[in-house]
Design a protein around this motif. Structure first.
Motif, short mmCIF file in Angstrom:
data_model
loop_
_atom_site.label_atom_id
_atom_site.label_comp_id
_atom_site.label_asym_id
_atom_site.label_seq_id
_atom_site.Cartn_x
_atom_site.Cartn_y
_atom_site.Cartn_z
N ALA A 1 -5.09 66.00 -27.04
CA ALA A 1 -5.17 65.07 -28.07
C ALA A 1 -5.39 63.91 -27.90
CB ALA A 1 -3.88 65.42 -28.75
N VAL A 2 -4.52 63.25 -26.38
CA VAL A 2 -4.28 61.99 -25.82
C VAL A 2 -5.81 61.81 -25.33
CG1 VAL A 2 -3.16 60.16 -24.40
CG2 VAL A 2 -2.10 61.43 -25.99
N VAL A 3 -5.89 63.21 -24.13
CA VAL A 3 -7.29 62.46 -23.58
C VAL A 3 -8.63 62.44 -24.50
CG1 VAL A 3 -8.71 63.58 -21.90
CG2 VAL A 3 -6.79 63.45 -21.60
N LEU A 4 -8.20 63.39 -25.69
CA LEU A 4 -9.37 62.95 -26.59
C LEU A 4 -9.62 61.81 -27.07
CD1 LEU A 4 -11.40 65.02 -28.61
CD2 LEU A 4 -10.39 65.50 -30.01
N VAL A 5 -8.48 61.22 -27.52
CA VAL A 5 -8.70 59.91 -28.44
C VAL A 5 -8.71 58.73 -27.65
CG1 VAL A 5 -7.03 58.44 -29.04
CG2 VAL A 5 -7.01 60.08 -30.26
N LYS A 6 -8.81 58.67 -26.55
CA LYS A 6 -8.51 57.91 -25.33
C LYS A 6 -10.09 57.96 -24.58
CE LYS A 6 -5.02 57.02 -22.27
NZ LYS A 6 -4.45 55.88 -21.09
N SER A 7 -11.24 59.13 -25.19
CA SER A 7 -12.34 59.27 -24.87
C SER A 7 -13.22 58.98 -25.98
CB SER A 7 -12.15 60.95 -24.31
OG SER A 7 -14.08 61.29 -24.28
N ALA A 8 -12.82 59.01 -26.53
CA ALA A 8 -13.51 58.81 -28.30
C ALA A 8 -13.11 57.31 -28.48
CB ALA A 8 -12.44 59.17 -29.47
N VAL A 9 -12.24 56.64 -27.95
CA VAL A 9 -12.07 55.43 -28.29
C VAL A 9 -12.85 54.86 -26.98
CG1 VAL A 9 -10.86 52.28 -26.94
CG2 VAL A 9 -9.98 54.93 -28.78
N ALA A 10 -13.53 55.01 -25.82
CA ALA A 10 -14.26 54.88 -24.11
C ALA A 10 -15.81 54.90 -24.91
CB ALA A 10 -14.20 55.94 -23.61
N ALA A 11 -15.84 55.13 -25.28
CA ALA A 11 -17.59 55.62 -26.38
C ALA A 11 -17.98 55.21 -27.14
CB ALA A 11 -17.67 57.88 -26.81
N ALA A 12 -16.55 54.41 -28.39
CA ALA A 12 -16.92 53.76 -29.17
C ALA A 12 -17.41 52.05 -28.69
CB ALA A 12 -15.66 53.98 -30.01
N ASN A 13 -16.63 52.02 -27.68
CA ASN A 13 -17.05 51.05 -27.09
C ASN A 13 -18.05 50.63 -26.22
OD1 ASN A 13 -14.21 49.57 -27.50
ND2 ASN A 13 -13.17 50.35 -25.79
N ASN A 14 -18.25 52.36 -25.38
CA ASN A 14 -19.54 51.88 -25.01
C ASN A 14 -20.59 51.80 -26.34
OD1 ASN A 14 -18.39 51.90 -22.10
ND2 ASN A 14 -18.49 54.31 -21.88
N ALA A 15 -20.57 52.28 -26.80
CA ALA A 15 -21.64 52.58 -28.41
C ALA A 15 -21.90 51.09 -28.76
CB ALA A 15 -21.39 53.13 -29.21
N PHE A 16 -20.67 50.39 -28.35
CA PHE A 16 -20.41 48.34 -29.10
C PHE A 16 -20.86 48.09 -28.08
CE2 PHE A 16 -18.48 44.46 -29.32
CZ PHE A 16 -18.88 44.19 -30.95
N ASP A 17 -21.37 47.91 -26.83
CA ASP A 17 -22.18 47.06 -25.67
C ASP A 17 -23.20 47.80 -25.79
OD1 ASP A 17 -19.35 46.57 -24.93
OD2 ASP A 17 -18.83 47.73 -22.74
N SER A 18 -23.23 48.17 -26.09
CA SER A 18 -25.22 49.18 -26.30
C SER A 18 -25.81 48.19 -26.99
CB SER A 18 -25.28 50.64 -26.04
OG SER A 18 -24.79 50.75 -24.85
N VAL A 19 -25.24 48.52 -28.53
CA VAL A 19 -25.26 47.68 -29.50
C VAL A 19 -26.25 46.01 -29.70
CG1 VAL A 19 -25.32 47.21 -31.67
CG2 VAL A 19 -24.86 49.51 -31.77
N GLN A 20 -25.38 45.38 -29.13
CA GLN A 20 -24.69 44.02 -28.46
C GLN A 20 -26.19 43.88 -27.67
OE1 GLN A 20 -21.15 43.48 -27.33
NE2 GLN A 20 -20.74 41.41 -28.66
N LYS A 21 -26.39 44.47 -26.62
CA LYS A 21 -27.20 44.71 -25.04
C LYS A 21 -28.92 44.16 -26.30
CE LYS A 21 -24.76 45.44 -21.43
NZ LYS A 21 -24.42 46.28 -20.23
#
Length: 183
Positions: free
Chosen positions: A129-149
């Motif tokens: 569950a911890v790995v899943l949460v960290k993975s979801a947070v990383a994916a959200a950060n990447n998506a946010f960065d992509s939208v900003q770019k």
């Protein structure tokens, strides 16, 4: 759990951000008002000069020439005004974006701290569950960065198009003025 001090610090930070954004917006409005006052002042001065010249015209041909001369720089003046307006909006938007990006980065950092603390205190067997949460947070950060770019690229394209359109309008105005002079 958040302590009272943490809540107060968060509220203080939010208030500071709100006042900072308000100040940036107010600066943009001030610049816009200054631009409009200067434009109105210049327009009134030019209108007064033109009226005096019209009143002193000796014949109809001179009157037509005066009116033509008044209209020639209009496109250039409009383009310059629009450019100043665009610069003010871009600068103000950039400042607001900078503050917002800082807030998002700070929120992401705090969220990761909470996740890391939760991982340290997680019961045995919850590693997946911890790995899943960290993975979801990383994916959200990447998506946010992509939208900003993508947003920055779109803003750059819009600015380039605005520049091209302004230059084309000014050149067309100058070409029309030259054509009138030679005719």
């Amino acid at each position: 759990m958040l302590t009272a001090e943490q809540l107060l610090a968060a509220h203080k930070a939010n208030l500071d951000t709100m006042f900072s954004l308000g100040a940036k917006a107010f600066e943009g409005v001030e610049k816009l008002v200054e631009l409009n006052i200067q434009t109105a002042k210049t327009t009134m001065e030019e209108a007064a000069e033109h009226a005096k010249a019209v009143l002193s015209a000796k014949d109809a041909q001179e009157l037509v020439a005066l009116h033509s001369a008044l209209l020639q720089p209009s496109a250039e003046k409009i383009a310059a005004y629009n450019r100043h307006l665009y610069d003010i909006a871009t600068a103000t938007g950039g400042e607001v974006t900078k503050v917002a990006e800082g807030q998002v980065a700070e929120a992401q950092k705090k969220f990761m701290t909470v996740v890391d603390n939760a991982v340290k205190n997680a019961p045995a067997g919850t590693e997946n569950a911890v790995v899943l949460v960290k993975s979801a947070v990383a994916a959200a950060n990447n998506a946010f960065d992509s939208v900003q770019k993508a947003a920055k690229q779109a803003a750059d394209v819009a600015e380039a198009n605005f520049q091209a359109m302004t230059n084309t309008a000014v050149k067309a105005s100058q070409a029309a003025a030259k054509a009138r002079k030679t005719a």
